[in-house]
Design a protein around this motif. Structure first.
Motif, mmCIF file in Angstrom:
data_model
loop_
_atom_site.group_PDB
_atom_site.id
_atom_site.type_symbol
_atom_site.label_atom_id
_atom_site.label_comp_id
_atom_site.label_asym_id
_atom_site.label_seq_id
_atom_site.Cartn_x
_atom_site.Cartn_y
_atom_site.Cartn_z
ATOM 1 N N THR A 227 57.677 53.648 40.442
ATOM 2 C CA THR A 227 56.626 52.737 39.996
ATOM 3 C C THR A 227 57.095 51.294 40.094
ATOM 4 O OG1 THR A 227 55.555 54.317 38.499
ATOM 5 C CG2 THR A 227 55.314 51.993 37.952
ATOM 6 N N VAL A 228 56.163 50.410 40.453
ATOM 7 C CA VAL A 228 56.400 48.973 40.393
ATOM 8 C C VAL A 228 55.397 48.381 39.406
ATOM 9 C CG1 VAL A 228 56.289 46.783 41.652
ATOM 10 C CG2 VAL A 228 57.331 48.784 42.731
ATOM 11 N N VAL A 229 55.902 47.558 38.494
ATOM 12 C CA VAL A 229 55.053 46.831 37.556
ATOM 13 C C VAL A 229 55.104 45.356 37.933
ATOM 14 C CG1 VAL A 229 54.630 46.213 35.138
ATOM 15 C CG2 VAL A 229 55.508 48.492 35.719
ATOM 16 N N LEU A 230 53.949 44.725 38.039
ATOM 17 C CA LEU A 230 53.860 43.287 38.285
ATOM 18 C C LEU A 230 53.354 42.610 37.014
ATOM 19 C CD1 LEU A 230 52.191 43.186 41.836
ATOM 20 C CD2 LEU A 230 54.631 43.115 41.274
ATOM 21 N N LEU A 231 54.053 41.558 36.591
ATOM 22 C CA LEU A 231 53.668 40.800 35.412
ATOM 23 C C LEU A 231 53.458 39.338 35.810
ATOM 24 C CD1 LEU A 231 56.355 42.186 32.911
ATOM 25 C CD2 LEU A 231 54.009 43.019 33.232
ATOM 26 N N PHE A 232 52.268 38.823 35.547
ATOM 27 C CA PHE A 232 51.911 37.451 35.906
ATOM 28 C C PHE A 232 51.798 36.595 34.650
ATOM 29 C CE2 PHE A 232 50.214 40.161 39.231
ATOM 30 C CZ PHE A 232 50.511 39.484 40.401
ATOM 31 N N GLU A 233 52.249 35.350 34.746
ATOM 32 C CA GLU A 233 52.056 34.410 33.655
ATOM 33 C C GLU A 233 50.567 34.105 33.464
ATOM 34 O OE1 GLU A 233 55.390 31.306 32.722
ATOM 35 O OE2 GLU A 233 54.894 31.151 34.843
ATOM 36 N N ARG A 234 50.218 33.731 32.260
ATOM 37 C CA ARG A 234 48.840 33.336 31.956
ATOM 38 C C ARG A 234 48.427 32.169 32.851
ATOM 39 N NH1 ARG A 234 46.559 31.250 26.051
ATOM 40 N NH2 ARG A 234 44.379 30.958 26.696
ATOM 41 N N GLY A 235 47.248 32.269 33.457
ATOM 42 C CA GLY A 235 46.717 31.201 34.273
ATOM 43 C C GLY A 235 47.268 31.128 35.678
ATOM 44 N N SER A 236 48.125 32.093 36.051
ATOM 45 C CA SER A 236 48.737 32.044 37.382
ATOM 46 C C SER A 236 48.064 32.954 38.391
ATOM 47 C CB SER A 236 50.220 32.413 37.297
ATOM 48 O OG SER A 236 50.377 33.792 36.956
ATOM 49 N N PHE A 237 47.177 33.852 37.918
ATOM 50 C CA PHE A 237 46.662 34.899 38.802
ATOM 51 C C PHE A 237 45.228 35.252 38.439
ATOM 52 C CE2 PHE A 237 45.915 39.480 39.477
ATOM 53 C CZ PHE A 237 46.138 39.566 40.852
ATOM 54 N N THR A 238 44.417 35.490 39.489
ATOM 55 C CA THR A 238 43.048 35.980 39.323
ATOM 56 C C THR A 238 42.892 37.255 40.132
ATOM 57 O OG1 THR A 238 42.210 33.720 39.113
ATOM 58 C CG2 THR A 238 40.608 35.454 39.622
ATOM 59 N N PRO A 239 42.568 38.394 39.500
ATOM 60 C CA PRO A 239 42.442 39.639 40.260
ATOM 61 C C PRO A 239 41.255 39.626 41.202
ATOM 62 C CG PRO A 239 41.731 39.951 37.993
ATOM 63 C CD PRO A 239 42.326 38.580 38.064
ATOM 64 N N ASP A 240 41.399 40.294 42.333
ATOM 65 C CA ASP A 240 40.291 40.459 43.266
ATOM 66 C C ASP A 240 39.233 41.350 42.612
ATOM 67 O OD1 ASP A 240 38.735 41.818 45.488
ATOM 68 O OD2 ASP A 240 39.965 40.462 46.687
ATOM 69 N N PRO A 241 37.969 40.979 42.658
ATOM 70 C CA PRO A 241 36.926 41.778 41.996
ATOM 71 C C PRO A 241 36.751 43.166 42.587
ATOM 72 C CG PRO A 241 35.957 40.024 43.331
ATOM 73 C CD PRO A 241 37.420 39.747 43.270
ATOM 74 N N ASN A 242 37.253 43.389 43.801
ATOM 75 C CA ASN A 242 37.130 44.704 44.428
ATOM 76 C C ASN A 242 38.272 45.646 44.074
ATOM 77 O OD1 ASN A 242 34.724 44.055 45.933
ATOM 78 N ND2 ASN A 242 36.020 42.839 47.298
ATOM 79 N N VAL A 243 39.247 45.156 43.319
ATOM 80 C CA VAL A 243 40.396 45.972 42.934
ATOM 81 C C VAL A 243 40.153 46.563 41.551
ATOM 82 C CG1 VAL A 243 42.858 45.907 42.358
ATOM 83 C CG2 VAL A 243 42.016 44.675 44.361
ATOM 84 N N ALA A 244 40.404 47.862 41.421
ATOM 85 C CA ALA A 244 40.191 48.550 40.151
ATOM 86 C C ALA A 244 41.232 49.643 39.993
ATOM 87 C CB ALA A 244 38.787 49.148 40.099
ATOM 88 N N ALA A 245 41.291 50.227 38.803
ATOM 89 C CA ALA A 245 42.196 51.348 38.540
ATOM 90 C C ALA A 245 41.383 52.548 38.073
ATOM 91 C CB ALA A 245 43.211 50.960 37.475
ATOM 92 N N PRO A 246 41.715 53.745 38.599
ATOM 93 C CA PRO A 246 42.739 54.016 39.619
ATOM 94 C C PRO A 246 42.161 53.868 41.029
ATOM 95 C CG PRO A 246 41.844 56.079 38.838
ATOM 96 C CD PRO A 246 41.147 54.990 38.063
ATOM 97 N N MET A 247 42.981 53.395 41.943
ATOM 98 C CA MET A 247 42.593 53.344 43.344
ATOM 99 C C MET A 247 43.860 53.220 44.201
ATOM 100 S SD MET A 247 41.099 49.464 44.015
ATOM 101 C CE MET A 247 41.365 49.521 45.799
ATOM 102 N N PRO A 248 43.827 53.769 45.421
ATOM 103 C CA PRO A 248 44.986 53.617 46.312
ATOM 104 C C PRO A 248 45.028 52.229 46.916
ATOM 105 C CG PRO A 248 43.248 54.832 47.426
ATOM 106 C CD PRO A 248 42.778 54.613 46.015
#
Length: 279
Positions: A227-248
């Motif tokens: 597993t890889v976990v990504l942690l972003f600082e507040r205000g540094s990242f905006t998720p793509d609206p087409n990305v959801a969990a769970p999905m490949p």
């Protein structure tokens, strides 16, 4: 009862001796006998492999296989943050105070994951992704952004399963497993890339040299699914609206957008670095 039996089985099998035996077998020529059935059971896409199946002499060589050039296009948008691995997005969301993520109905502490409250503080109210690699996946890890490695450290000893059962019934594997953490800085903000060992096999091998990372460039590999976990600082990242969990998702596909800062001259940070269009 189910949780108790699951944990008992893992404790009985996750021993240093069984880990050593499994690792030794996977690296042995004898393990090559299992390669055809392994490829069939896990539906390995042989068309994208760098070499043909018969050229892998051990299971471990197949685990850490490379892909043909151009197999994984890297999103060309300078602001795009891409997946560092072929995986399933098991969970994603906001890192809540104090330092917690909710994964499969369980709360995980990023302070425990990173080794302390001081290390976790920059990521409170930021964003996280949990990317799970099964035995069928390509196991090499690539950089999700371009930036500079500020710090790298390891924590933990044993490794328990990080699949859905492991996340649901295990003893907090995201916090306790052996893990290699790389903290990257770009445009004045940080991203933590947490590479977490899987059951039995703790091996996470670094392949990148130097402090500079280029988006899409290989940086490490797992010797087994993990597993890889990504942690972003507040205000540094905006998720793509087409990305959801769970999905490949695959290496180079967009997870979202890095919020770049201006350099004061009308240009955004990060320009001038080499862009990779394909893997």
């Amino acid at each position: 009862m189910r949780k108790w039996l699951y944990r008992l089985f893992i404790e009985l099998t996750n021993h240093w001796l069984s880990s050593k035996l499994l690792a030794s077998f996977a690296k042995s020529r004898l393990s090559a006998l299992l390669i055809p059935s392994y490829a069939k059971v896990y539906h390995i896409n042989q068309e994208e492999m760098e070499k043909s199946l018969k050229n892998y002499k051990t299971l471990q060589q197949l685990f850490i296989r490379r892909l043909k050039a151009g197999t994984r296009p890297i999103d060309a948008d300078e602001r795009a943050v891409v997946s560092p691995v072929d995986a399933v997005i098991e969970a994603m969301g906001i890192i809540e105070e104090p330092w917690e993520m909710t994964v499969k109905g369980k709360r995980y502490s990023i302070a425990e994951m990173l080794g302390g409250e001081e290390a976790a503080q920059p990521y409170v109210n930021g964003f996280f992704f949990i990317l799970y690699l099964s035995p069928s996946h390509y196991h090499r890890i690539h950089s999700p952004i371009s930036g500079v490695i500020e710090k790298q450290w390891t924590l933990g000893r044993k490794s328990y399963p990080v699949n859905r059962l492991g996340l649901k019934y295990g003893r907090r594997p995201l916090e306790k497993n052996y893990r290699l953490i790389t903290e990257v800085k770009a445009d004045g903000k940080r991203l933590a890339i947490v590479k977490i060992g899987a059951m039995f096999v703790n091996s996470i091998e670094l392949t990148h040299e130097g402090d500079q990372l280029i988006k899409g460039e290989e940086m490490a590999y797992f010797s087994f699914g993990s597993t890889v976990v990504l942690l972003f600082e507040r205000g540094s990242f905006t998720p793509d609206p087409n990305v959801a969990a769970p999905m490949p998702i695959k290496v180079g596909e967009r997870l979202g957008y890095w919020c770049q800062q201006s350099d004061g001259k009308g240009n955004e940070g990060g320009r001038g670095r080499r862009n990779l269009s394909t893997l």
